[in-house]
Enzyme design. Structure first.
Site, short mmCIF file in Angstrom:
data_model
loop_
_atom_site.label_atom_id
_atom_site.label_comp_id
_atom_site.label_asym_id
_atom_site.label_seq_id
_atom_site.Cartn_x
_atom_site.Cartn_y
_atom_site.Cartn_z
N HIS A 254 -8.05 6.54 -21.83
CA HIS A 254 -6.97 5.55 -21.74
C HIS A 254 -5.62 6.19 -22.03
O HIS A 254 -4.76 6.19 -21.16
CB HIS A 254 -7.21 4.34 -22.63
CG HIS A 254 -8.48 3.62 -22.35
ND1 HIS A 254 -8.79 3.13 -21.09
CD2 HIS A 254 -9.55 3.31 -23.14
CE1 HIS A 254 -9.97 2.56 -21.12
NE2 HIS A 254 -10.46 2.67 -22.34
N ASP A 305 -15.06 2.51 -16.66
CA ASP A 305 -15.07 1.87 -17.97
C ASP A 305 -15.94 0.63 -18.01
O ASP A 305 -17.16 0.70 -18.00
CB ASP A 305 -13.63 1.58 -18.39
CG ASP A 305 -13.50 1.21 -19.87
OD1 ASP A 305 -14.53 1.15 -20.55
OD2 ASP A 305 -12.38 0.97 -20.32
#
Length: 422
Positions: A254, A305
């Protein structure tokens, strides 16, 4: 020996027409251009890219797709629904779900996945289920086993979080050391986050497996940064730097809310950055400084993800589009740079993969150039026009695993997912 003829192929030195790829024991042994197609070749039409690497996956999150949007909420309210799902899984049900999820990845062109694994119940049954699921789907896996010891900075684990925790870092490391590796699977480590691993334990976790990949959720939410600064006087990046966790084998997942100093620390240490644009948009996380990280020295990779979408091409496009939205500038990444991020297997411990060249695993993704999306597209810009629906054939380790959205051995992936989530 098996031969593949590619109408066009994305080679390390550029796109070439009429490329013959010879394969032996799952690896590429010869690459050449040919005027005459040899008899018996498997023909791959369109543009053939190296297999895609999904560098960040939570397989069980796939069961939340389309179930978390009705009342808005935040990342933190979404997390409560994720916890409820985590509490319901068994090794058998996780095997069925992960098999279907990895099959969905396979038909989209993924040939290796980095599974950020924290649902382990203090044992390795869940990890074994994930390894078996990947083998059944015909893709390689790196099990990034996450250390998870706290329910937040200064707070114990509670409720379903107890399924994530080994109690101590020593017990976590001993359990991970028992995980086997084989031709289809490798093992790495993960620091779940600076919320879940106390400051005094970070260096032990970071150094437990010095020859393996180390991944960490980093600065996904402003609240994480605020809590870390309040508790330690450091950003999460600064805390990891203090613990010796920033090395070239580390990937920051991220990396959304970073200071300029954070970017310099990460790039200066050659720490990789894994962006998950569709998830970061879905959870309203924000848009991280991808171009700045790349320029500072951080190799980029991509992940799906929580699997709001499993489409590596959309992740690559999202990387560029996020930059355009953030800066007001086009062309922040070239198509070649996006393909590099798409095929970055080194981030998950397979440095030999991700290229169509001698010695690499025979991982090939054929993208049709005649769909309503790709017709008229310049072949060198296909990463900005195609979607997973345009993947017409996928070869993993020299074996065809999918054609036109159907898995060769597991069949219709929609039916597989439906059965797994019934």
């Amino acid at each position: 020996m098996r031969n593949f003829w590619c109408e066009q192929a994305w080679l390390p030195d550029g796109i070439a027409p009429r490329v013959l790829v010879r394969v032996d024991r799952g690896a590429i042994v010869h690459v050449s251009t040919v005027d005459t197609i040899p008899l018996g070749c498997e023909r791959l039409y369109g543009i053939v890219l190296p297999g895609f690497a999904n560098a960040h996956s939570h397989a069980f999150h796939r069961a939340l797709r389309g179930r978390t949007h009705s009342d808005g909420g935040t990342f933190w309210t979404w997390r409560e629904r994720m916890y409820a799902l985590a509490g319901s899984l068994t090794p058998d049900s996780y095997l069925r779900l992960a098999r279907a999820v990895y099959a969905e990845m396979a038909v989209a062109g993924v040939t290796a996945v980095g599974e950020f694994h924290y649902l382990h119940d203090g044992g390795n049954e869940m990890g074994e289920a994930l390894r078996r699921a990947a083998a059944d789907a015909g893709i390689r896996i790196t099990l990034l086993d996450a250390c998870y010891l706290a329910g937040g900075i200064g707070r114990p684990v509670t409720g379903v979080q107890e399924r994530f925790s080994d109690g101590t870092a020593e017990r976590w490391a001993a359990r991970v050391a028992e995980l086997p590796e084989d031709a289809n699977s490798r093992v790495g480590a993960a620091i779940h986050s600076v919320r879940a691993v106390p400051r005094e334990t970070l260096s032990l976790v970071a150094g437990a497996f010095p020859d393996r990949p180390l991944h960490v959720h980093l600065s996904e939410q402003p609240a994480e940064n605020e809590a870390c600064l309040e508790a330690y006087g450091l950003t999460p990046t600064g805390l990891l730097h203090e613990a010796g966790a920033l090395t070239p084998r580390t990937t920051a997942v991220h990396a959304t809310h970073l200071s300029t100093k954070d970017v310099t620390m990460l790039g200066g240490a050659s720490v990789g950055a894994c962006f998950c644009p569709t998830t970061e948009a879905d959870l309203a996380d924000g848009i991280g400084p991808a171009r700045e990280l790349k320029d500072a020295g951080s190799p980029l990779s991509l992940g799906s993800d929580q699997h709001a979408v499993i489409d590596p091409l959309l992740e690559a496009r999202g990387l560029e589009h996020g930059e355009r939205l953030r800066t007001g500038q086009r062309g922040r990444f070239t198509p070649a740079e996006l393909v590099d991020a798409l095929t970055n297997h080194a981030a998950i411990g397979w440095p030999e993969a991700g290229r169509i060249e001698v010695g690499a695993p025979a991982d090939l993704v054929a993208i049709g150039m005649d769909s309503v999306r790709t017709t008229g597209s310049g072949v060198e810009q296909v990463v900005l026009t195609a979607t997973a629906s345009d993947v017409v054939a996928v070869v993993s380790g020299g074996r065809v695993v999918a054609r036109n959205g159907v898995h060769e051995t597991l069949g219709d992936v929609g039916e597989l997912l439906k059965a797994a989530m019934a």
